[in-house]
Design an enzyme around this catalytic site. Sequence first.
Site, mmCIF file in Angstrom:
data_model
loop_
_atom_site.group_PDB
_atom_site.id
_atom_site.type_symbol
_atom_site.label_atom_id
_atom_site.label_comp_id
_atom_site.label_asym_id
_atom_site.label_seq_id
_atom_site.Cartn_x
_atom_site.Cartn_y
_atom_site.Cartn_z
ATOM 1 N N ASP A 145 -24.889 -23.534 62.337
ATOM 2 C CA ASP A 145 -24.392 -24.711 61.623
ATOM 3 C C ASP A 145 -24.827 -24.652 60.158
ATOM 4 O O ASP A 145 -25.934 -24.214 59.851
ATOM 5 C CB ASP A 145 -24.943 -25.980 62.277
ATOM 6 C CG ASP A 145 -24.085 -27.199 62.004
ATOM 7 O OD1 ASP A 145 -23.216 -27.138 61.122
ATOM 8 O OD2 ASP A 145 -24.285 -28.221 62.691
ATOM 9 N N HIS A 218 -12.122 -25.586 63.512
ATOM 10 C CA HIS A 218 -13.077 -26.438 62.788
ATOM 11 C C HIS A 218 -13.280 -25.959 61.352
ATOM 12 O O HIS A 218 -13.289 -26.766 60.412
ATOM 13 C CB HIS A 218 -14.413 -26.443 63.539
ATOM 14 C CG HIS A 218 -15.432 -27.374 62.983
ATOM 15 N ND1 HIS A 218 -15.262 -28.740 62.948
ATOM 16 C CD2 HIS A 218 -16.661 -27.136 62.421
ATOM 17 C CE1 HIS A 218 -16.327 -29.309 62.406
ATOM 18 N NE2 HIS A 218 -17.185 -28.363 62.075
#
Length: 352
Positions: A145, A218
Amino acid sequence: MPQPQPVLADLTGAAVFLVLTVEEGGERAVRDLLPDLGGLARSVSTRAPHDGLSLVVGIGSDAWDRLFAGPRPAGLHPFEELAGPRHLAPATPGDLLLHVRAERMDLCFELATRVTGRLGAAVSVVDETHGFRYFDCRDLIGFVDGTENPVGRDAADAVLIGDEDPAFAGGSYVVVQKYLHDMDGWNALSTERQELIIGRTKLDNVELDDAVKPADSHVALNTVTGPDGEGLDIRRLNMPFGSFTEGGECGTYFIGYARDPWVTEEMLRNMFLGRGPAAHDRLLDFSTPVTGTLFHVPSADFLSGPPPAPGTAAARAQADATSAPQPPAPSANPAVRDGSLRIGSLKRSPSP
């Protein structure tokens, strides 16, 4: 530029995220605390000076007018609920955000205890999340992330308000959302399918080629560009969280800092409302937000000497002084002449 809060500090091993509402009559306790926050953080960090303890406080739109007289930050407004064809990004209450982080949870817990102890019954906790680093900064779905976070000067340019809103220079905006993961559904997918949903390889964290990366991935929908094609960044400091109780929750706490909240909001619009051929971000089929709030993060200088409270004699005197006619001041930034908020050469474009 005024001294910012530590919004540019690096990701740490632990964090406590607290979203609070200010009770009626609790405004004075909040105002009295703001100048002392830096000292409280320093008093705890001296116990472990190398473990990166920091505190960032954000203030919500509704609370701002209860706490301060005078002007408001130009980009501060309530979080906008986004209702897409399949997925909802809810707007939830929040007057104050406390983002406490360090390499050790005990430091985070101690500082959060001191701050909430000072506030006492003046506030109520509406969300409390304890985050942790998961292996090499991965989330619970197994992907790294924050890969595209800007660094150095680029990070400051993306996150800190400048001459476009001089009264709040050195500040920032932050959006927080708590996402719950359907781990059973996600783990039932093949690695290859997961990679197409995210837009990156899972093991070595390499972005997929545009010819392969789906439009509803995403990564694709979190790419926002300005009118000249330049990429517009935010700084994510997301962390995983989880519980083993019956019905326990696990997921990702999204926290994104930006100079202009429009950039973060545009990413969310892309995710929930779609863009081009993408109806929505496919990750939302496995990750559901249950909170959503927008805060302004004032500079450290602002917190040290906040403006007067509404309705006080000092506030009335300030209003009288600022109501006198003033000659327009030219922008210190020659790139900002039309009064619009910009990040680099950013101009707002219509939502898809």
